[in-house]
Motif scaffolding. Sequence first.
Motif, PDB file in Angstrom:
ATOM      1  N   ILE A   5       0.838  -1.199   0.000  1.00 47.98           N
ATOM      2  CA  ILE A   5       0.000   0.000   0.000  1.00 47.98           C
ATOM      3  C   ILE A   5       0.875   1.252   0.000  1.00 47.98           C
ATOM      4  O   ILE A   5       0.587   2.223  -0.702  1.00 47.98           O
ATOM      5  N   GLY A   6       1.961   1.218   0.746  1.00 55.65           N
ATOM      6  CA  GLY A   6       2.892   2.338   0.774  1.00 55.65           C
ATOM      7  C   GLY A   6       3.521   2.582  -0.583  1.00 55.65           C
ATOM      8  O   GLY A   6       3.659   3.727  -1.027  1.00 55.65           O
ATOM      9  N   MET A  10       3.155   5.909  -2.782  1.00 56.38           N
ATOM     10  CA  MET A  10       4.330   6.640  -3.258  1.00 56.38           C
ATOM     11  C   MET A  10       4.240   6.868  -4.767  1.00 56.38           C
ATOM     12  O   MET A  10       4.523   7.964  -5.254  1.00 56.38           O
ATOM     13  N   LEU A  11       3.855   5.854  -5.482  1.00 52.58           N
ATOM     14  CA  LEU A  11       3.744   5.960  -6.931  1.00 52.58           C
ATOM     15  C   LEU A  11       2.694   6.991  -7.333  1.00 52.58           C
ATOM     16  O   LEU A  11       2.936   7.832  -8.200  1.00 52.58           O
ATOM     17  N   ALA A  47       3.706   9.977   2.960  1.00 57.55           N
ATOM     18  CA  ALA A  47       2.925   9.007   3.740  1.00 57.55           C
ATOM     19  C   ALA A  47       3.133   7.597   3.197  1.00 57.55           C
ATOM     20  O   ALA A  47       3.247   6.630   3.968  1.00 57.55           O
ATOM     21  N   GLY A  48       3.193   7.465   1.892  1.00 59.52           N
ATOM     22  CA  GLY A  48       3.456   6.162   1.286  1.00 59.52           C
ATOM     23  C   GLY A  48       4.838   5.644   1.641  1.00 59.52           C
ATOM     24  O   GLY A  48       5.017   4.450   1.905  1.00 59.52           O
ATOM     25  N   ALA A  49       5.827   6.543   1.653  1.00 62.66           N
ATOM     26  CA  ALA A  49       7.181   6.137   2.027  1.00 62.66           C
ATOM     27  C   ALA A  49       7.223   5.669   3.483  1.00 62.66           C
ATOM     28  O   ALA A  49       7.877   4.674   3.804  1.00 62.66           O
ATOM     29  N   ALA A  50       6.508   6.372   4.342  1.00 62.05           N
ATOM     30  CA  ALA A  50       6.456   5.974   5.753  1.00 62.05           C
ATOM     31  C   ALA A  50       5.804   4.599   5.897  1.00 62.05           C
ATOM     32  O   ALA A  50       6.285   3.753   6.671  1.00 62.05           O
ATOM     33  N   GLY A  55       6.292  -1.116   6.944  1.00 61.24           N
ATOM     34  CA  GLY A  55       6.031  -2.501   6.555  1.00 61.24           C
ATOM     35  C   GLY A  55       7.307  -3.311   6.436  1.00 61.24           C
ATOM     36  O   GLY A  55       7.360  -4.478   6.836  1.00 61.24           O
ATOM     37  N   ASP A  56       8.357  -2.713   5.893  1.00 57.46           N
ATOM     38  CA  ASP A  56       9.623  -3.418   5.727  1.00 57.46           C
ATOM     39  C   ASP A  56      10.270  -3.710   7.085  1.00 57.46           C
ATOM     40  O   ASP A  56      10.762  -4.821   7.316  1.00 57.46           O
ATOM     41  N   VAL A  57      10.271  -2.725   7.970  1.00 58.16           N
ATOM     42  CA  VAL A  57      10.843  -2.925   9.303  1.00 58.16           C
ATOM     43  C   VAL A  57      10.055  -3.983  10.067  1.00 58.16           C
ATOM     44  O   VAL A  57      10.631  -4.853  10.730  1.00 58.16           O
ATOM     45  N   ASP A  58       8.739  -3.951   9.962  1.00 57.47           N
ATOM     46  CA  ASP A  58       7.895  -4.927  10.648  1.00 57.47           C
ATOM     47  C   ASP A  58       8.151  -6.338  10.116  1.00 57.47           C
ATOM     48  O   ASP A  58       8.211  -7.295  10.883  1.00 57.47           O
TER      49      ASP A  58
END
Length: 70
Positions: A5-6, A10-11, A47-50, A55-58
């Motif tokens: 979703i992020g 971003m896109l 917001a998409g980058a966040a 998601g990646d860190v999780d």
Amino acid sequence: MRGIIGFIAMLQGALGFIGQVFFDSGWGLLHHWFDLPSPAYLGVFAAGAALAVWGDVDKKRKRVGPGAAG
């Protein structure tokens, strides 16, 4: 799921900003539903980058497991 979703947000934010600033037309899907100013598209991108980073860190945290030093 947050990462996907992020990435999509971003896109859409990047496409909307580039389309409005450099080509004076709306790119992406957001301009079909909302009339956003150019800085708002940068906010959507941020917001998409966040979300993507979260998601990646999780995902990495779940892979390592609880209590692991890292």
